[in-house]
Design a protein around this motif. Sequence first.
Motif, PDB file in Angstrom:
ATOM      1  N   VAL A   1      11.810  -0.298  -3.528  1.00  0.00           N
ATOM      2  CA  VAL A   1      11.149   0.542  -4.529  1.00  0.00           C
ATOM      3  C   VAL A   1      11.461   2.008  -4.266  1.00  0.00           C
ATOM      4  N   LYS A   2      12.053   2.658  -5.272  1.00  0.00           N
ATOM      5  CA  LYS A   2      12.369   4.084  -5.165  1.00  0.00           C
ATOM      6  C   LYS A   2      11.479   4.926  -6.075  1.00  0.00           C
ATOM      7  N   TRP A   3      10.905   4.318  -7.075  1.00  0.00           N
ATOM      8  CA  TRP A   3      10.043   5.052  -8.007  1.00  0.00           C
ATOM      9  C   TRP A   3       8.936   4.126  -8.488  1.00  0.00           C
ATOM     10  N   LEU A   4       7.716   4.639  -8.516  1.00  0.00           N
ATOM     11  CA  LEU A   4       6.567   3.907  -9.044  1.00  0.00           C
ATOM     12  C   LEU A   4       5.911   4.721 -10.146  1.00  0.00           C
ATOM     13  N   ASN A   5       5.665   4.088 -11.269  1.00  0.00           N
ATOM     14  CA  ASN A   5       4.833   4.662 -12.319  1.00  0.00           C
ATOM     15  C   ASN A   5       3.524   3.885 -12.314  1.00  0.00           C
ATOM     16  N   LEU A   6       2.418   4.599 -12.113  1.00  0.00           N
ATOM     17  CA  LEU A   6       1.110   3.964 -11.978  1.00  0.00           C
ATOM     18  C   LEU A   6       0.099   4.608 -12.906  1.00  0.00           C
ATOM     19  N   GLU A   7      -0.920   3.834 -13.251  1.00  0.00           N
ATOM     20  CA  GLU A   7      -2.028   4.393 -14.008  1.00  0.00           C
ATOM     21  C   GLU A   7      -3.240   4.445 -13.081  1.00  0.00           C
ATOM     22  N   SER A   8      -4.247   5.188 -13.476  1.00  0.00           N
ATOM     23  CA  SER A   8      -5.327   5.569 -12.564  1.00  0.00           C
ATOM     24  C   SER A   8      -6.170   4.417 -12.036  1.00  0.00           C
ATOM     25  N   THR A   9      -6.435   3.387 -12.825  1.00  0.00           N
ATOM     26  CA  THR A   9      -7.372   2.364 -12.362  1.00  0.00           C
ATOM     27  C   THR A   9      -6.797   1.456 -11.284  1.00  0.00           C
ATOM     28  N   SER A  10      -5.470   1.360 -11.199  1.00  0.00           N
ATOM     29  CA  SER A  10      -4.891   0.460 -10.197  1.00  0.00           C
ATOM     30  C   SER A  10      -4.044   1.173  -9.150  1.00  0.00           C
ATOM     31  N   MET A  11      -3.886   2.484  -9.278  1.00  0.00           N
ATOM     32  CA  MET A  11      -2.943   3.163  -8.390  1.00  0.00           C
ATOM     33  C   MET A  11      -3.333   3.089  -6.916  1.00  0.00           C
ATOM     34  N   GLU A  12      -4.605   3.201  -6.610  1.00  0.00           N
ATOM     35  CA  GLU A  12      -5.017   3.145  -5.209  1.00  0.00           C
ATOM     36  C   GLU A  12      -4.687   1.787  -4.606  1.00  0.00           C
ATOM     37  N   ARG A  13      -4.957   0.719  -5.333  1.00  0.00           N
ATOM     38  CA  ARG A  13      -4.662  -0.629  -4.826  1.00  0.00           C
ATOM     39  C   ARG A  13      -3.154  -0.836  -4.644  1.00  0.00           C
ATOM     40  N   ILE A  14      -2.359  -0.321  -5.565  1.00  0.00           N
ATOM     41  CA  ILE A  14      -0.900  -0.461  -5.465  1.00  0.00           C
ATOM     42  C   ILE A  14      -0.365   0.353  -4.287  1.00  0.00           C
TER      43      ILE A  14
ATOM     44  N   TYR B   1      -0.245   8.392 -14.251  1.00  0.00           N
ATOM     45  CA  TYR B   1      -0.619   8.540 -15.650  1.00  0.00           C
ATOM     46  C   TYR B   1      -2.103   8.244 -15.838  1.00  0.00           C
ATOM     47  N   ASP B   2      -2.697   8.989 -16.733  1.00  0.00           N
ATOM     48  CA  ASP B   2      -4.102   8.809 -17.082  1.00  0.00           C
ATOM     49  C   ASP B   2      -5.001   8.979 -15.851  1.00  0.00           C
ATOM     50  N   ILE B   3      -4.733  10.019 -15.080  1.00  0.00           N
ATOM     51  CA  ILE B   3      -5.487  10.271 -13.847  1.00  0.00           C
ATOM     52  C   ILE B   3      -6.180  11.622 -13.958  1.00  0.00           C
ATOM     53  N   ASP B   4      -7.403  11.671 -13.420  1.00  0.00           N
ATOM     54  CA  ASP B   4      -8.086  12.959 -13.405  1.00  0.00           C
ATOM     55  C   ASP B   4      -7.787  13.678 -12.088  1.00  0.00           C
ATOM     56  N   VAL B   5      -7.903  14.966 -12.108  1.00  0.00           N
ATOM     57  CA  VAL B   5      -7.516  15.813 -10.982  1.00  0.00           C
ATOM     58  C   VAL B   5      -8.323  15.485  -9.727  1.00  0.00           C
ATOM     59  N   GLU B   6      -9.625  15.252  -9.866  1.00  0.00           N
ATOM     60  CA  GLU B   6     -10.464  14.978  -8.693  1.00  0.00           C
ATOM     61  C   GLU B   6     -10.014  13.724  -7.950  1.00  0.00           C
ATOM     62  N   LYS B   7      -9.670  12.677  -8.702  1.00  0.00           N
ATOM     63  CA  LYS B   7      -9.221  11.440  -8.053  1.00  0.00           C
ATOM     64  C   LYS B   7      -7.892  11.660  -7.337  1.00  0.00           C
ATOM     65  N   ALA B   8      -6.995  12.390  -7.958  1.00  0.00           N
ATOM     66  CA  ALA B   8      -5.707  12.677  -7.328  1.00  0.00           C
ATOM     67  C   ALA B   8      -5.897  13.466  -6.045  1.00  0.00           C
ATOM     68  N   LEU B   9      -6.737  14.479  -6.086  1.00  0.00           N
ATOM     69  CA  LEU B   9      -6.991  15.277  -4.882  1.00  0.00           C
ATOM     70  C   LEU B   9      -7.613  14.431  -3.780  1.00  0.00           C
ATOM     71  N   TYR B  10      -8.563  13.585  -4.141  1.00  0.00           N
ATOM     72  CA  TYR B  10      -9.184  12.708  -3.150  1.00  0.00           C
ATOM     73  C   TYR B  10      -8.156  11.802  -2.503  1.00  0.00           C
ATOM     74  N   LEU B  11      -7.327  11.149  -3.323  1.00  0.00           N
ATOM     75  CA  LEU B  11      -6.354  10.201  -2.781  1.00  0.00           C
ATOM     76  C   LEU B  11      -5.328  10.850  -1.871  1.00  0.00           C
ATOM     77  N   PHE B  12      -4.818  11.998  -2.294  1.00  0.00           N
ATOM     78  CA  PHE B  12      -3.722  12.585  -1.535  1.00  0.00           C
ATOM     79  C   PHE B  12      -4.170  13.549  -0.449  1.00  0.00           C
ATOM     80  N   ASN B  13      -5.434  13.858  -0.398  1.00  0.00           N
ATOM     81  CA  ASN B  13      -5.958  14.688   0.689  1.00  0.00           C
ATOM     82  C   ASN B  13      -6.749  13.885   1.703  1.00  0.00           C
ATOM     83  N   SER B  14      -7.053  12.622   1.382  1.00  0.00           N
ATOM     84  CA  SER B  14      -7.823  11.799   2.304  1.00  0.00           C
ATOM     85  C   SER B  14      -6.892  11.178   3.331  1.00  0.00           C
ATOM     86  N   LYS B  15      -7.467  10.486   4.267  1.00  0.00           N
ATOM     87  CA  LYS B  15      -6.666   9.840   5.308  1.00  0.00           C
ATOM     88  C   LYS B  15      -6.231   8.432   4.905  1.00  0.00           C
ATOM     89  N   LEU B  16      -6.381   8.120   3.624  1.00  0.00           N
ATOM     90  CA  LEU B  16      -5.930   6.806   3.137  1.00  0.00           C
ATOM     91  C   LEU B  16      -4.439   6.634   3.310  1.00  0.00           C
TER      92      LEU B  16
END
Length: 128
Positions: free
Chosen positions: A84-97, A112-127
């Motif tokens: 996998v070199k590129w992933l296109n994801l939508e907000s409800t399943s992106m964390e699981r993927i 796609y279809d993601i709010d800013v707060e969720k993006a910041l949480y995902l990419f700033n957390s230790k997940l």
Amino acid sequence: MEDLSIRLSDLPDEILIFILRKLYDVEVLYSLIGVNKRLNTLAYDSIFTTHLTLYFLDKFIYPLPDPMLDRFRLQILPKIHHKVKWLNLESTSMERILLATNYPNLNGLGLYDIDVEKALYLFNSKLF
């Protein structure tokens, strides 16, 4: 006149790939993996595994149904993660993927279809 019926398995790989390219890659992977050795080989080809869009688009973005998403997370993505070199994801399943496996060759991510707060949480957390 002879019976001229042709089965899918009679077609050469090149024609099968031409036909399969008319489908979404996610449908090819979901439908063909596990059917038989020949279709596994075709489905695991980089044509279908390097650029994945894991949602459906029909005027709106629709997430994959849960059974389909679960099969991708548990069976398909762990087997193809290195391709996998590129992933296109939508907000409800992106964390699981994203947490399903490591993607060592991932160069791009479309969210796609993601709010800013969720993006910041995902990419700033230790997940990750």
